[in-house]
Design a protein around this motif. Structure first.
Motif, PDB file in Angstrom:
ATOM      1  N   GLN A 111       0.830  -1.201   0.000  1.00  0.00           N
ATOM      2  CA  GLN A 111       0.000   0.000   0.000  1.00  0.00           C
ATOM      3  C   GLN A 111       0.865   1.250   0.000  1.00  0.00           C
ATOM      4  O   GLN A 111       0.611   2.199  -0.737  1.00  0.00           O
ATOM      5  CB  GLN A 111      -0.915  -0.001   1.223  1.00  0.00           C
ATOM      6  CG  GLN A 111      -1.912   1.125   1.145  1.00  0.00           C
ATOM      7  CD  GLN A 111      -2.817   1.155   2.363  1.00  0.00           C
ATOM      8  OE1 GLN A 111      -2.824   0.230   3.167  1.00  0.00           O
ATOM      9  NE2 GLN A 111      -3.570   2.213   2.479  1.00  0.00           N
ATOM     10  N   GLN A 112       1.921   1.221   0.821  1.00  0.00           N
ATOM     11  CA  GLN A 112       2.785   2.398   0.885  1.00  0.00           C
ATOM     12  C   GLN A 112       3.488   2.630  -0.441  1.00  0.00           C
ATOM     13  O   GLN A 112       3.726   3.771  -0.832  1.00  0.00           O
ATOM     14  CB  GLN A 112       3.795   2.242   2.020  1.00  0.00           C
ATOM     15  CG  GLN A 112       3.118   2.406   3.374  1.00  0.00           C
ATOM     16  CD  GLN A 112       4.115   2.405   4.521  1.00  0.00           C
ATOM     17  OE1 GLN A 112       5.290   2.099   4.330  1.00  0.00           O
ATOM     18  NE2 GLN A 112       3.643   2.734   5.704  1.00  0.00           N
ATOM     19  N   ASP A 115       0.967   4.219  -2.571  1.00  0.00           N
ATOM     20  CA  ASP A 115       0.772   5.588  -2.094  1.00  0.00           C
ATOM     21  C   ASP A 115       1.960   6.474  -2.432  1.00  0.00           C
ATOM     22  O   ASP A 115       1.819   7.679  -2.573  1.00  0.00           O
ATOM     23  CB  ASP A 115       0.565   5.606  -0.578  1.00  0.00           C
ATOM     24  CG  ASP A 115      -0.787   5.031  -0.207  1.00  0.00           C
ATOM     25  OD1 ASP A 115      -1.608   4.841  -1.139  1.00  0.00           O
ATOM     26  OD2 ASP A 115      -1.023   4.776   0.981  1.00  0.00           O
ATOM     27  N   VAL A 163       1.666   8.874  -5.048  1.00  0.00           N
ATOM     28  CA  VAL A 163       0.980  10.103  -4.678  1.00  0.00           C
ATOM     29  C   VAL A 163       1.871  10.964  -3.779  1.00  0.00           C
ATOM     30  O   VAL A 163       2.043  12.159  -3.987  1.00  0.00           O
ATOM     31  CB  VAL A 163      -0.353   9.780  -3.966  1.00  0.00           C
ATOM     32  CG1 VAL A 163      -1.032  11.047  -3.484  1.00  0.00           C
ATOM     33  CG2 VAL A 163      -1.258   8.997  -4.901  1.00  0.00           C
ATOM     34  N   ASP A 164       2.477  10.288  -2.799  1.00  0.00           N
ATOM     35  CA  ASP A 164       3.299  11.030  -1.834  1.00  0.00           C
ATOM     36  C   ASP A 164       4.498  11.701  -2.484  1.00  0.00           C
ATOM     37  O   ASP A 164       4.893  12.799  -2.110  1.00  0.00           O
ATOM     38  CB  ASP A 164       3.811  10.083  -0.735  1.00  0.00           C
ATOM     39  CG  ASP A 164       2.667   9.540   0.106  1.00  0.00           C
ATOM     40  OD1 ASP A 164       1.583  10.155   0.082  1.00  0.00           O
ATOM     41  OD2 ASP A 164       2.861   8.504   0.760  1.00  0.00           O
ATOM     42  N   LYS A 171      -0.304  15.084  -8.187  1.00  0.00           N
ATOM     43  CA  LYS A 171      -0.783  14.283  -7.050  1.00  0.00           C
ATOM     44  C   LYS A 171      -2.199  13.777  -7.315  1.00  0.00           C
ATOM     45  O   LYS A 171      -2.494  12.597  -7.160  1.00  0.00           O
ATOM     46  CB  LYS A 171      -0.815  15.155  -5.784  1.00  0.00           C
ATOM     47  CG  LYS A 171       0.310  14.876  -4.828  1.00  0.00           C
ATOM     48  CD  LYS A 171       0.016  15.483  -3.457  1.00  0.00           C
ATOM     49  CE  LYS A 171       1.070  15.035  -2.472  1.00  0.00           C
ATOM     50  NZ  LYS A 171       2.416  15.556  -2.690  1.00  0.00           N
ATOM     51  N   LYS A 200      -3.389   9.940  -7.989  1.00  0.00           N
ATOM     52  CA  LYS A 200      -4.379   9.375  -7.082  1.00  0.00           C
ATOM     53  C   LYS A 200      -5.551   8.802  -7.879  1.00  0.00           C
ATOM     54  O   LYS A 200      -5.981   7.668  -7.652  1.00  0.00           O
ATOM     55  CB  LYS A 200      -4.866  10.469  -6.133  1.00  0.00           C
ATOM     56  CG  LYS A 200      -5.560   9.949  -4.921  1.00  0.00           C
ATOM     57  CD  LYS A 200      -5.443  10.928  -3.755  1.00  0.00           C
ATOM     58  CE  LYS A 200      -6.293  10.454  -2.610  1.00  0.00           C
ATOM     59  NZ  LYS A 200      -7.558  11.207  -2.533  1.00  0.00           N
ATOM     60  N   GLU A 215      -6.787   4.943  -8.196  1.00  0.00           N
ATOM     61  CA  GLU A 215      -8.163   4.591  -7.855  1.00  0.00           C
ATOM     62  C   GLU A 215      -8.870   3.873  -8.995  1.00  0.00           C
ATOM     63  O   GLU A 215      -9.882   3.197  -8.789  1.00  0.00           O
ATOM     64  CB  GLU A 215      -8.935   5.846  -7.419  1.00  0.00           C
ATOM     65  CG  GLU A 215      -8.664   6.131  -5.946  1.00  0.00           C
ATOM     66  CD  GLU A 215      -9.053   7.531  -5.518  1.00  0.00           C
ATOM     67  OE1 GLU A 215      -9.678   8.253  -6.317  1.00  0.00           O
ATOM     68  OE2 GLU A 215      -8.711   7.890  -4.374  1.00  0.00           O
ATOM     69  N   ASN A 258     -10.358   0.572  -5.206  1.00  0.00           N
ATOM     70  CA  ASN A 258      -9.966   1.202  -3.956  1.00  0.00           C
ATOM     71  C   ASN A 258      -9.018   0.279  -3.205  1.00  0.00           C
ATOM     72  O   ASN A 258      -9.397  -0.516  -2.355  1.00  0.00           O
ATOM     73  CB  ASN A 258     -11.184   1.526  -3.105  1.00  0.00           C
ATOM     74  CG  ASN A 258     -10.813   2.444  -1.985  1.00  0.00           C
ATOM     75  OD1 ASN A 258      -9.657   2.486  -1.555  1.00  0.00           O
ATOM     76  ND2 ASN A 258     -11.783   3.193  -1.509  1.00  0.00           N
ATOM     77  N   SER A 287      -6.645   0.694  -1.069  1.00  0.00           N
ATOM     78  CA  SER A 287      -6.423   0.785   0.366  1.00  0.00           C
ATOM     79  C   SER A 287      -7.589   0.176   1.139  1.00  0.00           C
ATOM     80  O   SER A 287      -7.395  -0.415   2.192  1.00  0.00           O
ATOM     81  CB  SER A 287      -6.127   2.239   0.742  1.00  0.00           C
ATOM     82  OG  SER A 287      -7.142   2.762   1.510  1.00  0.00           O
TER      83      SER A 287
END
Ligand SMILES: Nc1ncnc2c1ncn2[C@@H]1O[C@H](COP(=O)(O)OP(=O)(O)OP(=O)(O)O)[C@@H](O)[C@H]1O
Ligand SMILES: [Mg+2]
Lengths: 384, 231
Positions: A39-40, A43, A46-47, A243, A247, A251, A255, A257
């Protein structure tokens, strides 16, 4: 602290039960650690997205193309520092299964906009000078065994050359690294000119643009300016911060996460039931012993703590072994020749795991600990 | 109140409430136990022997009345104060030994010392002395299941006296043992009473066991009754 020996003896009195409860906890935390690393990694897209970067796509959707003439018009917009354009090539190496992210880009500006891709100035100059040159990410280069200086063929599953071939020859000019450990190094970039002149689809279109602005504060104004520029034209644009774009892209897969969280929650729920139940049983079996200890003068509070520490220990041992195993899994996944974002099992996963260990140990221990606390000596000793 | 009195029960009543039923075990019971006494309590099943012992040992509270130990009220103590009082003053010996199955003899004997401030070294010394007293030094590392009933009861006795309490409470300490082993245990209790000054209160069904005591009282339906010891 004098009770440590007693707690350990209680913990290990039924080795099989200890093994099963620790093992259940272990599995749950391994799932947690591994999925959290995934997940990280997702992410991270995005991060790690730059705040001062925008993506310009066709308003219909991002698979629709834009005229190349747009690029220079965007360059002229106030507060735009650099613009590059990218075309999805649909590249695969040797076999169609070995697909990867490959883009035809504007080499002159590309590395200014995407400055997290690190190569030396000399390599950059060499790439710009070599029309058939490509730069490949460290991770994809490793998985295909590409070396800088090598000449390789890459096929496209979308385009073909004017003579009908679907393969193009490239010089691997440089292998780029990521500025951050989680920067994507699974992509390959080559010259738009080479693509545009050789492919048979008809030219001068681009997939999307990457735009760097002077300041994230100016993003809104730049977005408005760009989209206004092409309003009411046959190809309207939609400009979004990178970002938001990343994201939305993630998505599209679903979803993620939510799915990961559900799996982790289910795993934790299962061990909650297994370990909690086993703790309740094991304390019930000790009813008489607890009665004896209370008779000897051990206070109820002290016995309560011993039971709670026992369940915390189960959670701690299983949990830490589980996260350690997840670390092992992650390093195996990273070594495997498949294209995945770089997984990192960082300190935050360990911290989270410790928190869950505490919560889990507490929840599984509190009921038996309360039972032990409330246990009346007379009833405990008369029950045989 | 005489200095010689260790225990004084004054007007003790004990009732158990079960739903709508109230079982009255004791009604206004008085009892004094002298320091250094070895008292046997006999009586039919259900006469209240264990209940009495529980109140003396501070694991159960009387419904009304006073329990005075060494000049101090015990029945008014809080649960934690009672626990500390038990740890300091009472050694318990049960019919079924009640050793911790996962601890060896030595660690079982050490248990009451975990409630003191003694360091590991001193605890080990005291444990060794207690095991020596019950002649089980050579079994220190044995687990309870590796010991005979008599040996387990000796470990239990060592556990009861390791923290040097004034009072030993025994509920049918020989109820599960054969005659010869029972006699060994009873001789040990006699020794503790005579040479170490322990006050011992022992519940028993066995008239032979009661003979080891200095005096015997008979309980029936919650009252002490005069009874000739049948020869
Ligand atoms: N926790 C309790 N709840 C309700 N009644 C109880 C409880 N403990 C004891 N009693 C009742 O009190 C009475 C005395 O019981 P106690 O255990 O003291 O007898 P005892 O003399 O020790 O008998 P035994 O020789 O069989 O051990 C009995 O009628 C018993 O049913
Ligand atoms: Mg009884």
């Amino acid at each position: 602290m004098k009770d440590v020996y007693l707690i350990l003896k209680n913990l290990t009195r039924k080795p099989l039960r200890l093994f099963l409860t620790v093992f259940a906890t272990f599995i749950a935390f391994m799932i947690f650690g591994t999925l959290t690393a995934f997940q990280q990694a997702f992410d991270a897209g995005v991060d790690l997205a730059a705040d001062d970067r925008l993506v310009v796509v066709n308003k219909i959707n991002f698979t629709q193309t834009l005229p190349i003439a747009y690029v220079n018009r965007v360059r002229a917009v106030e507060d735009v520092v650099a613009v590059t354009h990218l075309n999805w090539f649909g590249g695969y190496y040797q076999e169609p299964r070995a697909q990867f992210a490959m883009f035809a880009v504007d080499a002159e500006n590309f590395l200014t906009v995407y400055d997290e891709l690190v190569i030396t100035d000399a390599e950059r100059a060499a790439w710009i000078a070599n029309r058939q040159g490509l730069i490949a990410g460290k991770s994809i280069a490793e998985s295909f065994g590409w070396q800088a200086g090598e000449r390789i063929p890459v096929n496209s599953n979308i385009f073909s050359q004017r003579d009908g071939r679907t393969d193009w020859d490239f010089d691997v000019v440089a292998i780029y690294e990521g500025a951050d450990p989680q920067t994507d190094t699974n992509s390959v970039y080559f010259h738009y000119e080479y693509f545009n002149e050789t492919q048979s689809f008809g030219g001068d279109f681009i997939g999307f643009m990457g735009v760097r602005t002077t300041d994230p504060e100016r993003n809104e104004a730049v977005i408005a300016a760009i989209d206004d520029l092409f309003a009411n034209s046959p190809a309207e644009t939609e400009t979004v911060p990178e970002k938001a774009f990343n994201k939305a892209f993630i998505e599209q897969i679903g979803n993620l996460s939510l799915i990961l969280t559900s799996v982790v929650l289910a795993a934790f729920f299962v061990i909650l039931v297994i370990v909690g139940n086993s703790m309740i049983l094991s304390i019930r079996e000790r009813t008489r012993e607890i009665g004896v200890m209370k008779t000897l003068g051990f206070t109820s509070g002290r016995i309560f703590r011993m039971v709670l520490v026992e369940s915390l220990l189960i959670a701690l041992i299983g949990g830490m072994l589980g996260v350690a195993a997840a670390g092992l899994m992650v390093s195996l996944v990273n070594q495997a020749p498949i294209q995945l974002p770089v997984l990192v099992l960082g300190g935050s996963v360990w911290t989270q795991a410790l928190l869950y260990v505490a919560v889990l140990g507490f929840i599984t221990g509190i009921v038996p600990a309360m039972n032990a606390l409330r246990l009346n000596i007379i009833t405990a000793l008369s029950r045989s | 109140m005489s200095d010689d009195i260790l225990f004084d029960l004054r007007g003790i009543s004990k009732k158990f409430v079960k739903g709508n039923d109230t079982i009255t075990v004791f009604e206004n019971l008085d009892m004094s136990i002298a320091r250094g006494d070895f008292l046997a309590i006999m009586g039919p099943s259900g006469s209240g022997k264990t209940t009495l012992l529980n109140m003396l040992g501070g694991v159960d509270q009387p419904t009304s009345g006073e329990v005075v130990f060494d000049g101090k009220r015990v029945d008014t103590l809080s649960e934690n104060q009672l626990a500390a009082w038990r740890a300091n003053n009472v050694g318990f010996i049960f019919q079924f030994y009640n050793l911790m199955p996962m601890l060896n003899a030595e660690r079982n004997v050490e248990l009451p010392l975990l409630l003191t401030r003694l360091g590991r070294g001193q605890r080990k010394k005291n444990v060794a002395a207690a095991l020596e007293l019950v002649s089980l030094s050579d079994r220190a590392k044995h687990m309870p299941k590796e010991l005979s009933g008599g040996q387990q009861q000796r470990v239990a006795i060592a556990r009861a006296l390791v923290s040097d309490p004034k009072l030993l409470l025994c509920d049918e300490p020989t109820g599960d043992l054969d005659r010869q082993t029972a006699d060994e245990i009873l001789e040990m209790l006699t020794l503790l009473n005579r040479d170490y000054g322990k006050t011992i209160i022992m519940v028993t069904h066995d008239p032979e066991a009661a003979k080891y005591a200095k005096r015997t009282v008979h309980l029936d339906k919650g009252e002490f009754v005069a009874k000739e010891l049948a020869a």
